[in-house]
Design an enzyme around this catalytic site. Sequence first.
Site, PDB file in Angstrom:
ATOM      1  N   SER A  58       0.750  -1.292   0.221  1.00 30.15           N
ATOM      2  CA  SER A  58       0.116  -0.074  -0.782  1.00 30.15           C
ATOM      3  C   SER A  58       1.267   0.728   0.069  1.00 30.15           C
ATOM      4  O   SER A  58       2.175   0.862   0.821  1.00 30.15           O
ATOM      5  CB  SER A  58      -0.836  -0.418   1.320  1.00 30.15           C
ATOM      6  N   TYR A 118      -3.991  -0.106  10.398  1.00 26.99           N
ATOM      7  CA  TYR A 118      -3.557  -0.319   8.888  1.00 26.99           C
ATOM      8  C   TYR A 118      -1.893  -0.374   8.404  1.00 26.99           C
ATOM      9  O   TYR A 118      -1.034  -1.146   7.707  1.00 26.99           O
ATOM     10  CB  TYR A 118      -4.006   0.234   7.979  1.00 26.99           C
TER      11      TYR A 118
END
Length: 242
Positions: A134, A147
């Site tokens: 990501s 996250y």
Amino acid sequence: MTQLAVVTGGGSGLGREMALALAAAGFDVWVTGRTEEKLRETVELGGGRVQFAVLDVADGAAVRAFFGGLERVDVLVNNAGTGSPAAAVPDVREEDWRRVVDTNLTGSFLCAQAAFDLMLRQDPKGGRIINNGSISAHVPRPQGIAYTASKHAISGLTKGLELEGRPHGITACQIDIGNAATAMTARMEQGVLQPDGSIAAEPTFDPKIVANFVVQIAQLPTSVAVPTMTVMAAGMPYVGRG
């Protein structure tokens, strides 16, 4: 010989796009996820080249049983992941932290471990592991520490797999994706919290572009490594974020 790919989190979003693109390129594909209905939808779109297994990647015994039932795996796409409710550091619930880390990091490790073991034993041996990283593997968003930490850890996982796989024809790649247009990122176009406290809309892009890159990497000979790749919507606040 037809190559076999496994895509975790293949019931929707990027995972579905990746699985369908691999199937269209001639791979036999297994998709895994926790929701049978969504997985069946992917299978129906797969032109007869896609099968599914209901699987929680954080369940080590289930992961080992699934991979133990395969004769070989040429490509693993570690795509399964989850987030948690936006929260400032003092407000992050322990159960949310553990759920995110268990899925995003431990789940990716467990699948990579099982695939790696099979890649070592199959004939011919070798294969490719593609981890969905990501933009958050590089820079955080506000109120998303669980996250972000899990995706930073994916970078270490990818490098460790690449290093230990090197003598065995096993390569590892991390694709860092920024704002592919899926249900998970729909809120980006409506406006999301920025580091300066403002709310701003962010651009998105077609997830099929990511899927096409996955196919291109999967089709490379294992003598070629692509350790990292960043694919993002042009203009999103990454370079210079915060």
